[in-house]
Design an enzyme around this catalytic site. Structure first.
Site, PDB file in Angstrom:
ATOM      1  N   GLU A 163     -12.414  -2.049  12.236  1.00  0.00           N
ATOM      2  CA  GLU A 163     -12.373  -1.341  10.952  1.00  0.00           C
ATOM      3  C   GLU A 163     -13.521  -1.744  10.030  1.00  0.00           C
ATOM      4  O   GLU A 163     -14.198  -0.878   9.480  1.00  0.00           O
ATOM      5  CB  GLU A 163     -11.036  -1.609  10.270  1.00  0.00           C
ATOM      6  CG  GLU A 163     -10.941  -0.958   8.889  1.00  0.00           C
ATOM      7  CD  GLU A 163      -9.584  -1.141   8.241  1.00  0.00           C
ATOM      8  OE1 GLU A 163      -8.682  -1.723   8.877  1.00  0.00           O
ATOM      9  OE2 GLU A 163      -9.419  -0.695   7.094  1.00  0.00           O
ATOM     10  N   ASP A 180      -8.580  -8.755   4.304  1.00  0.00           N
ATOM     11  CA  ASP A 180      -8.273  -7.682   5.252  1.00  0.00           C
ATOM     12  C   ASP A 180      -9.345  -7.548   6.319  1.00  0.00           C
ATOM     13  O   ASP A 180     -10.146  -6.607   6.263  1.00  0.00           O
ATOM     14  CB  ASP A 180      -8.110  -6.361   4.483  1.00  0.00           C
ATOM     15  CG  ASP A 180      -7.493  -5.271   5.349  1.00  0.00           C
ATOM     16  OD1 ASP A 180      -6.975  -5.601   6.427  1.00  0.00           O
ATOM     17  OD2 ASP A 180      -7.518  -4.100   4.941  1.00  0.00           O
ATOM     18  N   GLU A 197       0.814  -1.203   0.000  1.00  0.00           N
ATOM     19  CA  GLU A 197       0.000   0.000   0.000  1.00  0.00           C
ATOM     20  C   GLU A 197       0.855   1.264   0.000  1.00  0.00           C
ATOM     21  O   GLU A 197       0.618   2.201   0.748  1.00  0.00           O
ATOM     22  CB  GLU A 197      -0.951  -0.013   1.201  1.00  0.00           C
ATOM     23  CG  GLU A 197      -1.927  -1.189   1.118  1.00  0.00           C
ATOM     24  CD  GLU A 197      -2.887  -1.293   2.296  1.00  0.00           C
ATOM     25  OE1 GLU A 197      -2.577  -0.738   3.359  1.00  0.00           O
ATOM     26  OE2 GLU A 197      -3.942  -1.925   2.129  1.00  0.00           O
TER      27      GLU A 197
END
Lengths: 670, 670
Positions: free
Chosen positions: A385, A357, A278
């Site tokens: 998240e 993820d 990323e």
């Protein structure tokens, strides 16, 4: 307010006063084989003092040895027994004494916290008995705190470690460390894995003094401090033109840097590294592999006993959504499997539980157990998240238990994830579990009061992976609230059902994603469908799901044959992962005879309704919960229900509009 | 670099040197009836001086009157004729003299810029002839610049008006004013309509000195400076508990405030107000209507000759996507129609061209002409918020011409939008056009060099709505480049086709939206579909479009009968607006016999292919364009083509996946 006062979480002894009792008139703590001068022993004593004062209004006496203790006092003996395993403890008690035996100070401290926990839960002191041994040598928390005070994926306010690009140390820091030690966490990474700006300077004179102070505070409670590291430090700090791990100047720079770092921070545990991911720099830039990068650092840090934790979250994040061959789920295995056995002994790979993820449901990463000659650590996320931002209730221990219990078939026995990451499978010394933490500077630490169950739970589970989710929830509820038995059960059952409920109204059957881009809260069914992130559901007018079988991306082949066989076949695939592995027609019948589309509709209606029931159950506890806590959690549930309704209606409308197939039950779809 | 040097845009006289000529040996400027001391006349002289020096290397002489001018010099006479209309001019020339006649300084200035324009385009000075009269009394630019330097919907860098919450005045400010005057802009609002933070203090001592300096610089070129106003100023600046427009204290506060403001800023034109919109405060809070709010301010500012420009962009921005009755498109008309005739004479309503928000294609707002007893001004946007962010080429004059030419049927004749907003229809003195501007502190002012055509074009069109898009494009191209005739035509035709191309690869048939939320660049087909913004396409597996007929939201009924009849009927509805007014089945045949879905596919494939052709045409101009400009525009085209491909593939894939109907031509859809 959140800067000056904060909750004591499950260690709020004052809150339990009058609710638990101890019939011993006086208490003496006796050390047997441990030094009173040891920093951890000092903490242990101070914690006992706090606890007895808070819980029972009792002062306790400390004696250097058994003889000098008051005759009639009930004794808490902290005894050393070198034959026991590191960080394990044994507790035996009778009417005169309770004995906590351990081979090391951490074991003693955990034993004492065990005693306190049982006292808080109402167990009589002389009825406490235990024999506990850590499942995992490394039990870590990962902070994604940035030095400007923000927290990446933080839902509980700002960082309590940083403000204005500086380190803040206060009583809050010390309390935080106590909480972590109370659940046997023994390693904490204090800065975000995306190391930028000021955080790059944590390994320079600019911050050494304060980091050192933190390492000392951590060490008082048996915790090692770790830092996330910027792989490009030789460029950013050293003015070198490259950070190539095979470059001589780069190697020398790190050698010198670690010498400097350990001179200033002798207690440092080591470093966590996110490289080539990323947008982060890494060895790929120079045509090197991940082992080249990790080993270069591992070699440089070895003289100081430090370790390098290298994350396996490496994938192509600029994928083309048109491309159905590239599969982000494959990436970890594809990059790391071939490097198995090539990593140094003081390097450990940190592997996320799933290949994507932290979705509400994913298969287990095939890398865990796929690697057999490499240190590996499981990474989970208690920061919610993708699981509700600590607004929605989502107790994650049931998910983590599933992960730990997963049979990889990497060998005949001892082949579960729990076996592998604990080091039992292959005899690794470096092994363990890490969680991306859910704390911030909110007064209650975790935004939602009930999200503290995940903070507590992760530590407990990492120490003892045999504990059930329910036992952990019960411990936490009993320590944190003053509920009667039936009410405790209600709260525990709310926690126990919460993950499934969240899954039902969001993205069931393993499809995941469908969240608002960037933010990751709330639905956006196509939000990641045409993006570069490798996160697609591939829904069309006939069906949905990603073909990851041998006819599709081939991801299912990354498992050992027993698992591959199941995943590869839609008839054998566990239903909760069906759409992760297969593109399925809306009218295909599932196991219970319902069509896929009907399952989608039902699941979302049920999930929303069950979220409302959670709220109702919570309301039933009003009389027994502090008003401020009650009201704050109510507000979270209001938001959760609004969220659940959006998910229900958007998902159902999306699939109705796409498939044209009506809900059999005729419920409202837009 | 962009802070210290900047392009001279279409007034780059030096760039034209050697490319245009003037055969007059010496030039004398003679004033006839105008005062040499007038600030605008001074600017006019300075501009002539600059132009002749830059274009021809010629110094020019200035004479106070005809007699004192050099005998043999060619004369530029600036003559006053009070019988002419304000801001109009007449130009006559022969071999001895060119005469610019006007009744006021602004007219004279515009006449001089006309002369310069023609000289730049290669016209011989003694062949210049013109008679021009402003179509619109108000020709305004609206800056959405914030005082922290950011620009809302700005795609050309930061603000050149503000830095760090302060006003910046430099040579760049003066050049900007020259450019605006050269296209006859006579009013500029210098701050964002969302007035917050420091901008609330523009009407206080904190900024009076600098704003006054700006009003003077603007006045030098015949431009009035306006400010956007915070309706909640009585609360924020005055510490009053409310900003209720009928509250006595509030009224007094504004009376006092305007007295103070006009004492400090005597040249101020007035204020622009965004109230009760997208979170801005307004009269609705107090149960008052929009006229109450506007008139309260209008009355207070009247003694100073100021005007209040009140925006009609008022709608419910917290709509529920499930609700198919509420229609954002209706809002402007619903709120303002009933107030027609209730506004003071010094109040003017500013109405966006369409009922939604600057989409690539919308019907004309039914409020324009729906109001017959109220001052009204047309608002368009040359900042390319939804039309390509000044990355994609999108010359907007063809769109604005369509808007202006639209017959509202509000009365028998003089019923077009151009008639109405110019004041011709109903005899309003306050009338005109405003554009949300596309400038920033980029060296080339507009990000994309070619986007300057919109900056130039808007001014020209607002001054003379009879000009064709093509004429304007040609003027701009000839002034800005040194191309040969055929090359100029190529550039002009690129501009002329660009809007249709953009429409084709984005959201044809009037559907609009489908953009990335917040950012508004790039596709996200469902991005606004389940949101609170009232912006839906309502696509399902059978069809797409919003039913705004009498069977739907009823929006089509807001027009005069002649238009309603067309819009209400899918067979009569202009095809480019079909999906704005109707929900249409994918398999419905359009006028040319193609199905709707095939039209969608074709349009997107064609649009992308045509964007590539635009780039090819541009490449053909390489030899004739400055390398830096050429390269910079090439880079924009590369980005545009990437954008066009995303639109093409995402839209086509979305509708293929939803409808299941394949492309007849078998092209690649994902």
């Amino acid at each position: 307010m959140n800067k000056t006062t904060w909750s004591q979480l499950w260690l709020d002894y004052g809150k339990k006063k009058g609710h638990v009792s101890c019939d011993k008139e006086s208490i003496a703590v006796v050390l047997d084989g441990f030094s009173a001068e040891n920093r951890v022993i000092k903490s242990l004593k101070s914690e006992l003092e706090k606890a007895f004062d808070g819980l029972f209004d009792k002062k306790i006496a400390f004696a250097d040895d058994a003889k000098s203790a008051e005759e009639k006092a009930y004794r808490i003996t902290i005894a050393k027994n070198d034959s026991m395993a590191a960080e394990s403890y044994k507790i035996e008690a009778d009417s005169k004494t309770i004995k906590v035996v351990a081979s090391c100070e951490n074991g003693a401290l955990y034993g004492v916290f065990h005693v306190i926990r049982e006292l808080m839960r109402g167990t009589a002191i002389d009825a406490i008995k235990a024999e506990c041994k850590p499942s995992n040598p490394l039990r870590m928390m990962n902070h994604w705190d940035n030095m400007d005070g923000s927290i990446e994926r933080g839902y509980s306010g700002e960082s309590f470690f940083y403000e204005n690009n500086d380190i803040v140390i206060s009583d809050r820091t010390r309390d935080y460390v106590r909480f972590m030690a109370s659940v046997a966490v023994n390693g904490i990474v204090i800065n975000n894995v995306n190391v930028k700006d000021a955080a790059s300077y944590l390994i320079t004179d600019r911050f050494f003094d304060k980091v050192r102070e933190l390492t000392e505070i951590f060490a008082d409670y048996g915790i090692k401090l770790y830092l996330s590291l910027n792989f490009a430090s030789p460029i950013e700090l050293g003015n070198l033109p490259v950070c190539d791990p095979l470059d001589k100047d780069v190697i020398k720079w790190w050698d010198d840097k670690f010498a400097e770092v350990y001179k200033k921070l002798p207690l440092l545990g080591g470093f966590l590294v996110k490289a080539d991911s990323e947008g982060r720099p890494g060895p790929f830039t120079y045509g090197r592999n991940q082992a080249d990068g990790a080993n270069m650092l591992g070699k440089a840090i070895a003289p100081y006993g430090g370790i390098i934790i290298w994350r396996c979250f490496v994938y192509n994040c600029t994928q083309d959504w048109r491309d159905r061959k590239t599969d982000r789920a494959r990436a970890g295995y594809d990059y790391f499997k071939e490097l198995d056995g090539k990593f140094l002994d003081n390097v450990i790979l940190q592997i996320k539980n799933g290949p994507m993820d932290f979705q509400i449901r994913e298969p287990i990463s095939p890398l865990i157990g796929g690697l057999t000659k490499t240190n590996q650590m499981l990474e989970v996320q208690i920061a919610q998240e993708y699981t509700g931002h600590q607004i929605d209730l989502c107790y994650l221990m049931p998910m983590f238990k599933e992960v730990l219990n997963f049979k990889t078939y990497c060998q005949k026995d001892n082949d579960t994830v729990a076996d592998i990451v604990s080091g039992r499978s292959f005899g690794n010394k470096l092994a363990g579990m890490a969680a991306v933490i859910n704390t911030g500077d909110n007064a209650n630490w975790t935004g939602n009061y009930l999200a503290a169950a995940n903070l507590y739970g992760f530590g407990r589970l990492a120490y003892d992976t045999e504990l059930s989710s329910e036992e952990i929830a019960k411990e936490w509820a009993e320590m944190s609230f003053n509920l009667e038995g039936e009410e405790t059960n209600k709260l525990v059952s709310m926690l126990m059902n919460s993950r499934e409920i969240y899954e039902k109204y969001t993205s069931p059957l393993g499809i995941g994603w469908m969240v608002t881009p960037h933010e990751h809260y709330g639905p956006s069914i196509d939000g990641y469908e045409y993006s570069r992130w490798g996160t697609y559901h591939r829904a069309d007018h006939l069906g949905i799901g990603v073909d990851r079988t041998d006819k599709g991306t081939g991801y299912a082949q990354q498992y050992y044959p027993e698992n591959t066989e199941n995943y590869n076949d839609p008839d054998k695939c566990p239903e909760e992962l069906l759409l992760f592995f297969h593109h399925i027609a809306y009218d295909r019948k599932l196991k219970d005879g319902r069509t896929l589309i009907q399952y989608i509709y039902d699941s979302h209606f049920e999930g929303e309704a069950e979220a409302e029931k959670l709220f109702e159950t919570w309301k039933g506890l009003e009389a027994h919960v502090e008003p401020e806590v009650f009201a704050s959690v109510c507000h979270r549930f209001e938001m959760q229900i609004a969220n659940a309704k959006e998910w229900r209606d958007q998902v159902n409308s999306y699939f109705y509009r796409k498939s044209g197939i009506p809900d059999e039950k005729g419920r409202e779809i837009y």
